[in-house]
Design a protein around this motif. Sequence first.
Motif, PDB file in Angstrom:
ATOM      1  N   SER A  76      14.911 -19.818 -47.535  1.00 55.00           N
ATOM      2  CA  SER A  76      14.510 -19.842 -46.129  1.00 55.00           C
ATOM      3  C   SER A  76      15.721 -20.136 -45.248  1.00 55.00           C
ATOM      4  CB  SER A  76      13.437 -20.913 -45.885  1.00 55.00           C
ATOM      5  OG  SER A  76      13.996 -22.203 -46.087  1.00 55.00           O
ATOM      6  N   GLU A  77      15.556 -19.883 -43.951  1.00 51.38           N
ATOM      7  CA  GLU A  77      16.621 -20.180 -42.995  1.00 51.38           C
ATOM      8  C   GLU A  77      16.882 -21.678 -42.930  1.00 51.38           C
ATOM      9  OE1 GLU A  77      17.732 -19.069 -38.352  1.00 51.38           O
ATOM     10  OE2 GLU A  77      15.771 -18.524 -39.160  1.00 51.38           O
ATOM     11  N   PHE A  78      15.822 -22.479 -43.080  1.00 52.96           N
ATOM     12  CA  PHE A  78      15.978 -23.932 -43.064  1.00 52.96           C
ATOM     13  C   PHE A  78      16.797 -24.403 -44.260  1.00 52.96           C
ATOM     14  CE2 PHE A  78      14.382 -28.131 -44.454  1.00 52.96           C
ATOM     15  CZ  PHE A  78      14.822 -28.879 -43.370  1.00 52.96           C
ATOM     16  N   GLU A  79      16.517 -23.837 -45.417  1.00 51.89           N
ATOM     17  CA  GLU A  79      17.276 -24.200 -46.619  1.00 51.89           C
ATOM     18  C   GLU A  79      18.744 -23.810 -46.451  1.00 51.89           C
ATOM     19  OE1 GLU A  79      17.477 -22.574 -51.107  1.00 51.89           O
ATOM     20  OE2 GLU A  79      15.476 -23.289 -50.532  1.00 51.89           O
ATOM     21  N   ALA A  80      19.001 -22.684 -45.774  1.00 55.42           N
ATOM     22  CA  ALA A  80      20.383 -22.255 -45.516  1.00 55.42           C
ATOM     23  C   ALA A  80      21.099 -23.250 -44.602  1.00 55.42           C
ATOM     24  CB  ALA A  80      20.388 -20.866 -44.883  1.00 55.42           C
ATOM     25  N   LEU A  81      20.381 -23.774 -43.607  1.00 54.90           N
ATOM     26  CA  LEU A  81      20.966 -24.770 -42.702  1.00 54.90           C
ATOM     27  C   LEU A  81      21.335 -26.040 -43.457  1.00 54.90           C
ATOM     28  CD1 LEU A  81      21.658 -26.077 -39.973  1.00 54.90           C
ATOM     29  CD2 LEU A  81      19.226 -26.516 -39.649  1.00 54.90           C
ATOM     30  N   VAL A  82      20.448 -26.513 -44.317  1.00 53.77           N
ATOM     31  CA  VAL A  82      20.703 -27.740 -45.081  1.00 53.77           C
ATOM     32  C   VAL A  82      21.908 -27.549 -45.997  1.00 53.77           C
ATOM     33  CG1 VAL A  82      19.763 -29.322 -46.805  1.00 53.77           C
ATOM     34  CG2 VAL A  82      18.294 -28.478 -44.959  1.00 53.77           C
ATOM     35  N   LEU A  83      21.959 -26.391 -46.666  1.00 53.42           N
ATOM     36  CA  LEU A  83      23.079 -26.113 -47.581  1.00 53.42           C
ATOM     37  C   LEU A  83      24.387 -25.971 -46.807  1.00 53.42           C
ATOM     38  CD1 LEU A  83      24.220 -25.452 -50.379  1.00 53.42           C
ATOM     39  CD2 LEU A  83      23.512 -23.062 -50.024  1.00 53.42           C
ATOM     40  N   GLU A  84      24.354 -25.260 -45.668  1.00 52.43           N
ATOM     41  CA  GLU A  84      25.555 -25.087 -44.844  1.00 52.43           C
ATOM     42  C   GLU A  84      26.104 -26.447 -44.415  1.00 52.43           C
ATOM     43  OE1 GLU A  84      26.757 -22.984 -40.603  1.00 52.43           O
ATOM     44  OE2 GLU A  84      24.997 -24.258 -40.787  1.00 52.43           O
ATOM     45  N   SER A  85      25.227 -27.331 -43.964  1.00 55.31           N
ATOM     46  CA  SER A  85      25.653 -28.662 -43.515  1.00 55.31           C
ATOM     47  C   SER A  85      26.331 -29.424 -44.640  1.00 55.31           C
ATOM     48  CB  SER A  85      24.441 -29.458 -43.016  1.00 55.31           C
ATOM     49  OG  SER A  85      23.816 -28.786 -41.954  1.00 55.31           O
ATOM     50  N   SER A  86      25.742 -29.351 -45.823  1.00 58.03           N
ATOM     51  CA  SER A  86      26.303 -30.056 -46.981  1.00 58.03           C
ATOM     52  C   SER A  86      27.676 -29.502 -47.345  1.00 58.03           C
ATOM     53  CB  SER A  86      25.337 -29.926 -48.165  1.00 58.03           C
ATOM     54  OG  SER A  86      25.885 -30.501 -49.317  1.00 58.03           O
ATOM     55  N   LEU A  87      27.820 -28.172 -47.333  1.00 57.04           N
ATOM     56  CA  LEU A  87      29.096 -27.550 -47.713  1.00 57.04           C
ATOM     57  C   LEU A  87      30.191 -27.818 -46.676  1.00 57.04           C
ATOM     58  CD1 LEU A  87      27.813 -24.113 -49.090  1.00 57.04           C
ATOM     59  CD2 LEU A  87      28.759 -26.018 -50.418  1.00 57.04           C
ATOM     60  N   ILE A  88      29.813 -27.801 -45.390  1.00 57.85           N
ATOM     61  CA  ILE A  88      30.804 -28.107 -44.341  1.00 57.85           C
ATOM     62  C   ILE A  88      31.299 -29.535 -44.497  1.00 57.85           C
ATOM     63  CG2 ILE A  88      31.091 -28.465 -41.854  1.00 57.85           C
ATOM     64  CD1 ILE A  88      29.258 -26.050 -41.411  1.00 57.85           C
ATOM     65  N   LYS A  89      30.372 -30.448 -44.770  1.00 61.19           N
ATOM     66  CA  LYS A  89      30.729 -31.861 -44.943  1.00 61.19           C
ATOM     67  C   LYS A  89      31.699 -32.037 -46.112  1.00 61.19           C
ATOM     68  CE  LYS A  89      28.488 -36.393 -45.046  1.00 61.19           C
ATOM     69  NZ  LYS A  89      27.182 -37.097 -45.050  1.00 61.19           N
ATOM     70  N   GLN A  90      31.472 -31.293 -47.183  1.00 58.84           N
ATOM     71  CA  GLN A  90      32.323 -31.405 -48.382  1.00 58.84           C
ATOM     72  C   GLN A  90      33.699 -30.776 -48.169  1.00 58.84           C
ATOM     73  OE1 GLN A  90      30.421 -30.019 -52.048  1.00 58.84           O
ATOM     74  NE2 GLN A  90      28.426 -30.426 -51.115  1.00 58.84           N
ATOM     75  N   ASN A  91      33.749 -29.601 -47.499  1.00 63.14           N
ATOM     76  CA  ASN A  91      34.982 -28.810 -47.467  1.00 63.14           C
ATOM     77  C   ASN A  91      35.767 -28.889 -46.163  1.00 63.14           C
ATOM     78  OD1 ASN A  91      34.846 -27.112 -50.134  1.00 63.14           O
ATOM     79  ND2 ASN A  91      32.780 -27.005 -49.279  1.00 63.14           N
ATOM     80  N   GLN A  92      35.115 -29.298 -45.068  1.00 58.34           N
ATOM     81  CA  GLN A  92      35.793 -29.394 -43.769  1.00 58.34           C
ATOM     82  C   GLN A  92      36.618 -28.142 -43.463  1.00 58.34           C
ATOM     83  OE1 GLN A  92      35.978 -32.691 -41.652  1.00 58.34           O
ATOM     84  NE2 GLN A  92      33.996 -32.452 -42.668  1.00 58.34           N
ATOM     85  N   PRO A  93      35.967 -26.967 -43.380  1.00 62.78           N
ATOM     86  CA  PRO A  93      36.736 -25.723 -43.163  1.00 62.78           C
ATOM     87  C   PRO A  93      37.434 -25.698 -41.807  1.00 62.78           C
ATOM     88  CG  PRO A  93      34.465 -25.277 -43.869  1.00 62.78           C
ATOM     89  CD  PRO A  93      34.524 -26.711 -43.490  1.00 62.78           C
ATOM     90  N   LYS A  94      38.559 -25.023 -41.792  1.00 63.62           N
ATOM     91  CA  LYS A  94      39.436 -24.991 -40.616  1.00 63.62           C
ATOM     92  C   LYS A  94      38.764 -24.417 -39.374  1.00 63.62           C
ATOM     93  CE  LYS A  94      43.816 -22.913 -39.114  1.00 63.62           C
ATOM     94  NZ  LYS A  94      44.964 -22.062 -39.532  1.00 63.62           N
ATOM     95  N   TYR A  95      37.971 -23.355 -39.548  1.00 65.49           N
ATOM     96  CA  TYR A  95      37.437 -22.649 -38.382  1.00 65.49           C
ATOM     97  C   TYR A  95      36.009 -23.043 -38.010  1.00 65.49           C
ATOM     98  CZ  TYR A  95      41.546 -19.666 -38.386  1.00 65.49           C
ATOM     99  OH  TYR A  95      42.835 -19.207 -38.305  1.00 65.49           O
TER     100      TYR A  95
END
Length: 605
Positions: A76-95
């Motif tokens: 679901s789109e909600f599951e994508a949001l939760v996963l995106e938040s977790s991955l951003i927190k872990q990796n701190q991407p430049k852009y």
Amino acid sequence: MENEHLRQLKNKANKLPKNPGVYIMKDKAGEIIYIGKAKALKNRVTQYFGSGNGHTEKVRQMVSHVNDFEYIICDSEFEALVLESSLIKQNQPKYNILLKDDKGYHYILITADKWQKIEIANNTDKKGEYIGPYYSSFVVRDTVDCVNKIFKLPDCNRSFDRPSKPCLNFHIGKCFAPCKGNISFGDYKDTIESAVGFIKNGDATSIIPSLKEKMQKASDRLDFEYAAKLRDRINAITKLSEKQKVVMCKYKSQDVFAAALLGETACVSVLNFRNSRLTDKNHYFIEGVTDKKSFYGDFLEQYYLDKIDIPSRILLDNDFDGKEILNLWLNEKADSKVKILVPKAGEQREIMAMCAKNASENLSEKSKSSGKEMSALNELSKYLGLKGVPRFIESYDISHTSGEENVAAMIVFKDGLPLKSAYRRFKIKSFSGADDYRSMAEVMDRRLTEYEKGEDTAFSRLPDLILLDGGIGQINAVLPVINKHNIKIPVFGMVKDSKHKTRAIASDGGDISISSNRSAFILVNKIQEEVHRFAITYHRNLRSKKMLDSELTKIGGIGKEKAKSLMLEFKSIERIKNASVKELETAKGISLVNAKKIYDYFHNN
């Protein structure tokens, strides 16, 4: 990025499923540079590898560094949001939008000196009593300032055991000057205790009853001086509580967000209310923004990513795409219902206006333009339905006399102010005679061709908005040219009234009246007058030069070079007419014979 590699990435993106998911962009070193979520992976990712005309500069830079991408399909789109938040927190991407708070903890220090003072502290290294920690420096600074002002406490480093001459703070009523011996040590200790109680209690008015009781006791023992000090303290607290009503709201827990945009830069102002009181305020600058709908979702996601204290209400100055999904995420994170609202009227609308003003002022300070220009640009953007605030505006006008000396002018306004270094002038070359539409089309074609060459700095950057001096005819002449160059720029005309003042903005959908909006109207009228001035001045200069050349070259022995030399020396035809033979001889290349002929021509004919 090479076109071949871009095509390969686009082909890979075209094979993605149309499921919700998360995509991960990587550079040549395999480092993650951007993480995003999508309702339909294929639709979202293919947009990155298209022509790029609709991208912001930040996105174009990111795409130029993409070597490959990965994706994760979600249910679901909600599951994508939760996963995106977790991955951003872990990796701190430049852009990605990363709101890094470099603030540490802050404390209020009651020093361990004999004559204690109340100070701001960023650590607990000194001896004394600490109140805190506070996350917000704003809260600490505001509290210490209020306490020292109300209780008239000293903030200097003097010793108060021996009387000395008081400083300016005493004379302006900000300190009761223990240095002068105006207060006993016992009363000073009592004042410090009251001030500390005031800080710990958090409610200014709650200590008024005890202060009144102390004031009465001082009066009973005929200590009228101390009673007067207590009376002044009560009055100061009462005034403070009245002032605080401005920064209070009826809701206990609420965060307020408002954004101001300029070009591709946004400033987001945040006001935090807890226990119905303003407890903190911050602002953040975000690059690569086209409109509020495009970035608010990502911004709020990052803002609340690491926060535990989620308010029950979130106020925004604008709705945004994906609000429902973000709302679900916040509800789950807060473990309670969170409302995301856009206030329309009343107290909440006034608080939003205060927040928006802060955003505009911070952005204008960063861009060096005034709040007046910022306000006008924001209003113009709203009236024209632009995605963002136009930081660079180009305006064009045509000038000629019955088709003679047909010229055009281009002016540039940056952040609402003229950027004269970017002004350019054109002579119409493709035809003779009077045709404003063809002239405008030629000028636009030449301007965009220069952009593609990239040689002239004034043409190397595309504007956010084009304003033509004229109506729908000029717009229809220019739009096909812009489309031919495969470029997207909003184009509008500036329509004049019978008094040659701006009446309305013309678009391909009809006229838009802006006369009711003062700041936007003044800006457009200023642009129209400036482009007209620049165009007609160029046209008149060419006409004058032509007339001058024809007038002087009628004189025997005077060619173009000597005519030019005379103008350099005397600056105007009038001065040449009034010059003596001897004075005419001073011009370079003008002999005595020439001088006599010139003099005779103007005086004997």
